[in-house]
Scaffold this motif. Sequence first.
Motif, PDB file in Angstrom:
ATOM      1  N   ARG A 188       8.829   0.891   5.719  1.00  0.00           N
ATOM      2  CA  ARG A 188       9.045   0.910   7.172  1.00  0.00           C
ATOM      3  C   ARG A 188      10.361   0.253   7.568  1.00  0.00           C
ATOM      4  NH1 ARG A 188       3.165  -0.254   7.203  1.00  0.00           N
ATOM      5  NH2 ARG A 188       2.133   1.714   7.787  1.00  0.00           N
ATOM      6  N   ARG A 189      10.973  -0.500   6.648  1.00  0.00           N
ATOM      7  CA  ARG A 189      12.264  -1.119   6.932  1.00  0.00           C
ATOM      8  C   ARG A 189      13.427  -0.152   6.723  1.00  0.00           C
ATOM      9  NH1 ARG A 189      11.580  -6.923   3.694  1.00  0.00           N
ATOM     10  NH2 ARG A 189       9.414  -7.321   4.300  1.00  0.00           N
ATOM     11  N   HIS A 190      13.159   0.985   6.106  1.00  0.00           N
ATOM     12  CA  HIS A 190      14.235   1.928   5.807  1.00  0.00           C
ATOM     13  C   HIS A 190      14.699   2.632   7.080  1.00  0.00           C
ATOM     14  CE1 HIS A 190      16.486   5.174   3.885  1.00  0.00           C
ATOM     15  NE2 HIS A 190      16.433   4.474   2.759  1.00  0.00           N
ATOM     16  N   LYS A 191      15.992   2.866   7.159  1.00  0.00           N
ATOM     17  CA  LYS A 191      16.565   3.495   8.358  1.00  0.00           C
ATOM     18  C   LYS A 191      15.937   4.847   8.648  1.00  0.00           C
ATOM     19  CE  LYS A 191      20.951   4.890  10.443  1.00  0.00           C
ATOM     20  NZ  LYS A 191      22.434   4.985  10.253  1.00  0.00           N
ATOM     21  N   ALA A 192      15.638   5.612   7.602  1.00  0.00           N
ATOM     22  CA  ALA A 192      15.047   6.932   7.809  1.00  0.00           C
ATOM     23  C   ALA A 192      13.692   6.841   8.490  1.00  0.00           C
ATOM     24  CB  ALA A 192      14.918   7.661   6.473  1.00  0.00           C
ATOM     25  N   VAL A 193      12.963   5.760   8.243  1.00  0.00           N
ATOM     26  CA  VAL A 193      11.662   5.550   8.879  1.00  0.00           C
ATOM     27  C   VAL A 193      11.842   4.931  10.262  1.00  0.00           C
ATOM     28  CG1 VAL A 193       9.425   4.381   8.688  1.00  0.00           C
ATOM     29  CG2 VAL A 193      10.520   5.354   6.647  1.00  0.00           C
ATOM     30  N   ARG A 194      12.714   3.954  10.377  1.00  0.00           N
ATOM     31  CA  ARG A 194      12.935   3.287  11.665  1.00  0.00           C
ATOM     32  C   ARG A 194      13.442   4.246  12.730  1.00  0.00           C
ATOM     33  NH1 ARG A 194      16.941   0.309  11.526  1.00  0.00           N
ATOM     34  NH2 ARG A 194      17.637   0.319   9.342  1.00  0.00           N
ATOM     35  N   THR A 195      14.194   5.264  12.336  1.00  0.00           N
ATOM     36  CA  THR A 195      14.705   6.240  13.300  1.00  0.00           C
ATOM     37  C   THR A 195      13.734   7.382  13.560  1.00  0.00           C
ATOM     38  OG1 THR A 195      15.851   7.413  11.513  1.00  0.00           O
ATOM     39  CG2 THR A 195      17.113   5.743  12.718  1.00  0.00           C
ATOM     40  N   GLY A 196      12.617   7.411  12.824  1.00  0.00           N
ATOM     41  CA  GLY A 196      11.606   8.432  13.058  1.00  0.00           C
ATOM     42  C   GLY A 196      11.786   9.702  12.262  1.00  0.00           C
ATOM     43  N   ARG A 197      12.841   9.785  11.447  1.00  0.00           N
ATOM     44  CA  ARG A 197      13.025  11.008  10.655  1.00  0.00           C
ATOM     45  C   ARG A 197      11.928  11.132   9.602  1.00  0.00           C
ATOM     46  NH1 ARG A 197      18.135   8.847  10.236  1.00  0.00           N
ATOM     47  NH2 ARG A 197      17.953   8.742   7.961  1.00  0.00           N
ATOM     48  N   SER A 198      11.578  10.012   8.996  1.00  0.00           N
ATOM     49  CA  SER A 198      10.459   9.969   8.055  1.00  0.00           C
ATOM     50  C   SER A 198       9.394   9.047   8.624  1.00  0.00           C
ATOM     51  CB  SER A 198      10.925   9.464   6.680  1.00  0.00           C
ATOM     52  OG  SER A 198      11.783  10.396   6.053  1.00  0.00           O
ATOM     53  N   THR A 199       8.203   9.127   8.066  1.00  0.00           N
ATOM     54  CA  THR A 199       7.114   8.275   8.540  1.00  0.00           C
ATOM     55  C   THR A 199       6.300   7.772   7.355  1.00  0.00           C
ATOM     56  OG1 THR A 199       5.349   8.106  10.198  1.00  0.00           O
ATOM     57  CG2 THR A 199       5.388  10.109   8.865  1.00  0.00           C
ATOM     58  N   VAL A 200       5.434   6.801   7.630  1.00  0.00           N
ATOM     59  CA  VAL A 200       4.689   6.121   6.569  1.00  0.00           C
ATOM     60  C   VAL A 200       3.220   6.021   6.954  1.00  0.00           C
ATOM     61  CG1 VAL A 200       4.503   4.020   5.180  1.00  0.00           C
ATOM     62  CG2 VAL A 200       6.732   4.738   6.037  1.00  0.00           C
ATOM     63  N   ALA A 201       2.340   6.211   5.985  1.00  0.00           N
ATOM     64  CA  ALA A 201       0.905   5.987   6.160  1.00  0.00           C
ATOM     65  C   ALA A 201       0.359   5.412   4.861  1.00  0.00           C
ATOM     66  CB  ALA A 201       0.184   7.284   6.518  1.00  0.00           C
ATOM     67  N   ALA A 202      -0.853   4.866   4.920  1.00  0.00           N
ATOM     68  CA  ALA A 202      -1.460   4.245   3.739  1.00  0.00           C
ATOM     69  C   ALA A 202      -2.941   4.548   3.706  1.00  0.00           C
ATOM     70  CB  ALA A 202      -1.226   2.736   3.753  1.00  0.00           C
ATOM     71  N   LEU A 203      -3.484   4.704   2.494  1.00  0.00           N
ATOM     72  CA  LEU A 203      -4.905   5.010   2.338  1.00  0.00           C
ATOM     73  C   LEU A 203      -5.790   3.773   2.368  1.00  0.00           C
ATOM     74  CD1 LEU A 203      -3.774   7.816   1.518  1.00  0.00           C
ATOM     75  CD2 LEU A 203      -5.600   7.938  -0.180  1.00  0.00           C
ATOM     76  N   SER A 204      -5.204   2.590   2.228  1.00  0.00           N
ATOM     77  CA  SER A 204      -5.985   1.347   2.200  1.00  0.00           C
ATOM     78  C   SER A 204      -5.592   0.453   3.370  1.00  0.00           C
ATOM     79  CB  SER A 204      -5.756   0.594   0.883  1.00  0.00           C
ATOM     80  OG  SER A 204      -6.252   1.313  -0.216  1.00  0.00           O
ATOM     81  N   PRO A 205      -6.467  -0.464   3.768  1.00  0.00           N
ATOM     82  CA  PRO A 205      -6.112  -1.398   4.841  1.00  0.00           C
ATOM     83  C   PRO A 205      -5.025  -2.371   4.389  1.00  0.00           C
ATOM     84  CG  PRO A 205      -8.219  -2.010   3.856  1.00  0.00           C
ATOM     85  CD  PRO A 205      -7.841  -0.685   3.259  1.00  0.00           C
ATOM     86  N   ALA A 206      -4.319  -2.940   5.348  1.00  0.00           N
ATOM     87  CA  ALA A 206      -3.243  -3.876   5.022  1.00  0.00           C
ATOM     88  C   ALA A 206      -3.786  -5.137   4.371  1.00  0.00           C
ATOM     89  CB  ALA A 206      -2.457  -4.221   6.276  1.00  0.00           C
ATOM     90  N   ARG A 207      -4.997  -5.523   4.747  1.00  0.00           N
ATOM     91  CA  ARG A 207      -5.635  -6.723   4.185  1.00  0.00           C
ATOM     92  C   ARG A 207      -7.069  -6.386   3.805  1.00  0.00           C
ATOM     93  NH1 ARG A 207      -2.476  -8.045   8.224  1.00  0.00           N
ATOM     94  NH2 ARG A 207      -4.104  -7.561   9.735  1.00  0.00           N
ATOM     95  N   PRO A 208      -7.622  -7.062   2.810  1.00  0.00           N
ATOM     96  CA  PRO A 208      -9.017  -6.808   2.435  1.00  0.00           C
ATOM     97  C   PRO A 208      -9.939  -6.993   3.627  1.00  0.00           C
ATOM     98  CG  PRO A 208      -7.942  -8.227   0.823  1.00  0.00           C
ATOM     99  CD  PRO A 208      -6.999  -8.104   1.973  1.00  0.00           C
ATOM    100  N   GLY A 209     -10.856  -6.041   3.810  1.00  0.00           N
ATOM    101  CA  GLY A 209     -11.744  -6.135   4.959  1.00  0.00           C
ATOM    102  C   GLY A 209     -13.113  -5.538   4.735  1.00  0.00           C
ATOM    103  N   GLY A 210     -13.446  -5.258   3.483  1.00  0.00           N
ATOM    104  CA  GLY A 210     -14.766  -4.720   3.204  1.00  0.00           C
ATOM    105  C   GLY A 210     -14.822  -3.212   3.289  1.00  0.00           C
ATOM    106  N   ALA A 211     -16.022  -2.673   3.105  1.00  0.00           N
ATOM    107  CA  ALA A 211     -16.219  -1.231   2.995  1.00  0.00           C
ATOM    108  C   ALA A 211     -15.791  -0.491   4.255  1.00  0.00           C
ATOM    109  CB  ALA A 211     -17.680  -0.936   2.667  1.00  0.00           C
TER     110      ALA A 211
END
Length: 333
Positions: free
Chosen positions: A287-310
Motif C-alpha cells: 500500500r506504500r507503493h506509488k502505483a497503489v497510492r495513486t489508485g492504479r493498482s489495489t491491494v486486498a488480503a485473504l486473512s485479517p490484519a491481526r489474529p481474531g479467531g474464526a
Amino acid sequence: MSRPAPGPRPVALLLPGQGSQYARMAAGLLPSEPVFARAMDEVFTALGDRGRALRVQWLAERPEPPCDDAAFAQPLLFAVDYALGRLVLSWGIRPVALLGHSVGEVAAAVLAGVFRLEDAARLVADRVSRAARAEAGGMLAVAASAARLEPYLGDGVVIGAVNAPLAAVLAGPEIPLAKAAWRLASDGFACRRVASATAFHSPLMEPVLEGSEQLIAAAGRRAPALRVHSGYTAVPLSAEEAVSPAYWAYQPARPVLFWPALDTLLAEGDRLLLEVGPGQGLATFARRHKAVRTGRSTVAALSPARPGGAEADRQALERARDTLRAEGYGLDG
C-alpha cells in the motif's frame, strides 16, 4: 485517480514468510472452505509423521514449539500460503504473477508448477532441520532504508530483507543483533524483533545449508507455468533458475528483495495484489507503493490484519471475495 483501462485488473498473489505466523492462522476457514481444508491436509500428508504432529500444533491455542520457532513457522507458513493460493485458483482466478517472501516463494513455486507438493514439503522440512543446527540469531525490523542502516552493520549483522523504502530487516547472531538494536533505539529508530529465533537471510545460515542441493537435485523441477517474481533477484524467475538446485538451496542465506521485486511487478501494469497467507504484512508494504497510492493498482488480503479467531478469518476472506467481484471477476465455487 480513475483507471482508464477497461476490465478487471490482473491479479498477482503475494505470499508471506517468516514473521507473519501466529497460532491457529487461517484455521477458522476449515469448516467452511473445503478446498482450503483439503490443501492443508495434502501438505500434512506430504510431511508424513511430522505433518500429523504439525496439524495438532497448528490448531493449538498455545503451540509448542512457539510460533517464532522455525520448526513451527516454516512448514505452517508454507502450508497456509499454498492452501490459500489453491483456494484462489479454485475460484477461477489465474494470476499473472506470484511474489513470495522467503518460504512464501517455495509455496509460489508449487502453485506455479515448479515443484510437486511432496518435493517442496521435503525441501521445507530439510530447511527446518538445518535451521535448528544454525548458530543462535534472529531478525530485527527497522523503520529505515537499507542505506541508512549501513553504520549498524558488522559482526555478522547484515541486511536480511528490503520490504519497503523505509522498512528493512537486519539479521545476524544474537549478541551483535541485540547491540545493533540498542544502538538503533538510542538513535531514535523504531525497531522490533521479528518473530524468528533464526537469523534467516544472513550468512549465518550458509554453513548448515551445505549439501542441501542434493535433496533438491533429486526432486522433479520444471519451468514455471505461472510467472514467479523472485524475491532474491527482484525479476521474474527464469526457467534456468527454476530448475537450479543452487537457487533454491541457498535462499535462507540470501537477502529478500521484496520491494524491488514488487516495483518490477507493478512496472508491468496495473494489478490487483492479493495477499494469500496469514496477516497483511505484505499488503501493508504494498500500500506504500506509488502505483497503489495513486489508485492504479489495489491491494486486498485473504486473512485479517491481526489474529481474531474464526469469525475474523471468515470475514476477511469474504471481503477479499467482494473485492474481486467488485473488480469484475465472476468467482467459481
